[in-house]
Motif scaffolding. Structure first.
Motif, PDB file in Angstrom:
ATOM      1  N   VAL A 235     -48.637 -13.099  22.542  1.00  0.00           N
ATOM      2  CA  VAL A 235     -48.389 -13.314  21.117  1.00  0.00           C
ATOM      3  C   VAL A 235     -48.880 -14.685  20.645  1.00  0.00           C
ATOM      4  O   VAL A 235     -49.296 -14.836  19.496  1.00  0.00           O
ATOM      5  CB  VAL A 235     -46.901 -13.113  20.781  1.00  0.00           C
ATOM      6  N   GLU A 236     -48.851 -15.693  21.514  1.00  0.00           N
ATOM      7  CA  GLU A 236     -49.302 -17.021  21.088  1.00  0.00           C
ATOM      8  C   GLU A 236     -50.802 -17.041  20.839  1.00  0.00           C
ATOM      9  O   GLU A 236     -51.280 -17.792  19.975  1.00  0.00           O
ATOM     10  CB  GLU A 236     -48.916 -18.068  22.134  1.00  0.00           C
ATOM     11  N   VAL A 237     -51.565 -16.249  21.593  1.00  0.00           N
ATOM     12  CA  VAL A 237     -53.012 -16.155  21.371  1.00  0.00           C
ATOM     13  C   VAL A 237     -53.311 -15.290  20.162  1.00  0.00           C
ATOM     14  O   VAL A 237     -54.136 -15.627  19.307  1.00  0.00           O
ATOM     15  CB  VAL A 237     -53.714 -15.576  22.625  1.00  0.00           C
ATOM     16  N   ALA A 238     -52.625 -14.136  20.078  1.00  0.00           N
ATOM     17  CA  ALA A 238     -52.943 -13.161  19.039  1.00  0.00           C
ATOM     18  C   ALA A 238     -52.366 -13.536  17.677  1.00  0.00           C
ATOM     19  O   ALA A 238     -52.955 -13.204  16.643  1.00  0.00           O
ATOM     20  CB  ALA A 238     -52.433 -11.789  19.454  1.00  0.00           C
ATOM     21  N   GLY A 239     -51.209 -14.210  17.666  1.00  0.00           N
ATOM     22  CA  GLY A 239     -50.536 -14.502  16.397  1.00  0.00           C
ATOM     23  C   GLY A 239     -51.426 -15.163  15.360  1.00  0.00           C
ATOM     24  O   GLY A 239     -51.554 -14.667  14.227  1.00  0.00           O
TER      25      GLY A 239
END
Length: 533
Positions: free
Chosen positions: A125-129
């Motif tokens: 999620v930290e990459v995609a957010g």
């Protein structure tokens, strides 16, 4: 040279009396195990059918309609199968992409595909957010899989499925499609998009023919899915496993010995693997390989990258005549060959698939004679276009025939042979050198773990042959080893093909699909010839 489909209908027995199509299998065998997850959790066909139905309702509830796109950034997991089945019965496009992408790469794929819903593994999620922020994906349409409760700004994938019906939301279920992004060796990757039809869900005659040609039948078989499922071939085999009634054992990046352990433990019948996996397994000590019973294998299918002849011979000697090879691209399948075909015609990648025609053309687009090398073109069984790039589509085609940039030839009987990618061809002193040929010789040396051959600029010869070599553990990459490798090559290759430069590295850069990343290989162009070369 033109080559039409040979031996039409050969091997079309997909399993006498076996159900074809996921829905038919789930109805007839609801208790059959469909999936075995990496932690050992199982899911039956009936359970998977119900979850796919609920997910289809969830997507419809989020406003998706036939022709819309769902993207996913997931490791090999149950969610991949649920998404492919749910979109496949709702007339939606499904775009899985690498869970190793950077934020910029995620932004490009999500924006370019016009995805309306994106499913992301909890660890990503930290990459995609930030990418989904940039693409304007609201919280209710960014689903997180693998953790509960969801992080702030995300919607829980599992929570969507708890109270919804298990039926298909459309009055008449409609087949969806997979829209995959090519690897993009130059520039940004582009999506391969095929028009959706009004047909009901289920495998096409073309897909069934392809599976039959590579030894995969319908019935209560077990298939190991360990290659990245967001790639074209592993994803196709995974989906067809569901359509043919197989039990799928899911694995994520197993080590070499773990492949054998999984085959032994689950009595695996069907396996798709890139040649690198076969090579590494063969390099295991005989006593290690001997610990595992792999006699259950009935179809070991390889593709995606060239398989060195020595590796293939040894694999057939070890596993028996269960190896099947195919030649394909994300844009479509081309040909297939079984072990007997290959042993009778070493090096062939087979005869054209059903409804597929192959042409070998020279640089001016004219057909060449049988046995002459040229560009390999094929007419895809299912037409496609590059999403939002009509010029790229046009550049890749000649009169309706597509090329992936490979060079090869067709013999008098219609069997296709590949030489190499046109962009990888080395021209030294006006003579063609095909890297795959040199790599096949080097990889046969017992002290070579992996290798890639490239061309370096040379003021006299135009290009000189250079090799990046990954030594086996315990082997020193020094001048003495380089001398041994050069001597090994001189025993099997013409002098102009012997590498003039050999560089040793801890690893040869490869994609997750097993393809050499030649663009990442940077050798010192001023390096002198290898001692003894």
């Amino acid at each position: 040279m033109d080559a039409g489909r040979q031996g039409e209908g050969a091997g079309m027995d997909t399993g006498a009396g076996a159900e074809i199509g996921f829905g038919a299998v789930a109805a007839a065998h609801p208790g059959r195990i469909a999936l075995v997850e990496p932690d050992g959790t199982t899911l039956s066909y009936g359970e998977l059918d119900a979850r796919a139905g609920r997910l289809a309702h969830a997507l419809a509830g989020l406003g998706l309609r036939p022709g819309d796109c769902v993207a996913a950034m997931l490791p090999n997991s149950r969610a991949f199968f649920e998404l492919r089945l749910a979109t496949g019965r709702s007339g939606l496009y499904f775009t899985p992409f690498s869970h190793h992408f950077t934020t910029a790469e995620v932004t490009h794929v999500v924006t370019d595909s016009e995805a309306r819903v994106v499913v992301v593994d909890a660890s990503l999620v930290e990459v995609a957010g930030p990418a989904l922020d940039a693409a304007g994906i609201p919280a209710e349409r960014r689903l997180v899989w693998g953790t509960r409760p969801p992080p702030p700004g995300w919607t829980d994938y599992e929570a969507l499925l708890t109270t919804l019906p298990t039926t298909t939301p459309l009055p008449h279920p409609r087949a969806g499609g997979v829209m995959l992004y090519t690897s993009g060796t130059t520039g940004r990757p582009k999506a391969v998009r095929r028009a959706l039809s009004d047909a009901p869900p289920g495998p096409s005659p073309y897909e069934l023919d392809f599976m039959a040609r590579v030894g995969v039948r319908a019935g209560a078989y077990t298939q190991l899915c360990a290659a990245p499922l967001y790639h074209a071939a592993p994803g196709l085999f995974a989906n067809m496993a569901m359509q043919l009634g197989h039990t799928v054992v899911i694995a994520e990046r197993p080590r070499t010995e773990e492949w054998l352990e999984l085959i032994d433990r689950h009595r695996v019948d069907v396996l798709f693997a890139v040649p690198t996996v076969l090579h590494r397994a063969l390099r295991l000590p005989a006593e290690v390989r001997g610990r595992y019973d792999v006699s259950s294998l009935s179809a070991v299918v390889h593709g995606a990258a060239p398989c060195p002849p020595e590796v293939k011979r040894r694999a057939i000697d070890w596993l028996g005549p269960v190896l099947y090879e195919f030649y394909a691209a994300t844009e479509g399948g081309v040909s297939a060959a079984d072990s007997a075909d290959w042993l009778a015609r070493p090096g062939t990648v087979g005869l054209p698939l059903a409804s597929t025609e192959v042409r070998i053309l020279d640089g001016d687009g004219r057909p060449v004679a049988a046995g002459e090398t040229g560009g390999v073109y094929f007419r895809p069984a299912v037409p496609f276009a590059y999403h939002k790039d009509a010029q790229k589509t046009e550049r890749s085609m000649r009169d309706g025939y597509f090329t992936a940039g490979d060079e090869g030839y067709v013999d008098e009987d219609g069997w296709l042979y590949l030489r190499d990618r046109r962009t990888d061809l080395i021209i030294s002193g006006g003579v063609n050198v095909y890297p795959a040929e040199v790599e096949a010789v080097l990889i046969a040396h017992p002290d070579v773990a992996d290798v890639a051959v490239v061309g370096l600029p040379d003021p006299e010869w135009g290009q000189r042959v250079a090799a990046v070599v990954q030594p086996e553990p315990g082997i020193r990459g020094d001048d003495a080893f380089a001398d041994r490798l050069a001597a090994h090559c001189r025993g099997a290759l013409a002098g102009f093909k012997v590498p003039r430069v050999i560089e040793f590295r801890e690893r040869v850069p490869r994609s997750e699909a097993g393809k050499v990343l030649r663009r990442e290989i940077r050798l010192d162009a001023a390096a002198g010839p290898t001692p003894g070369a």
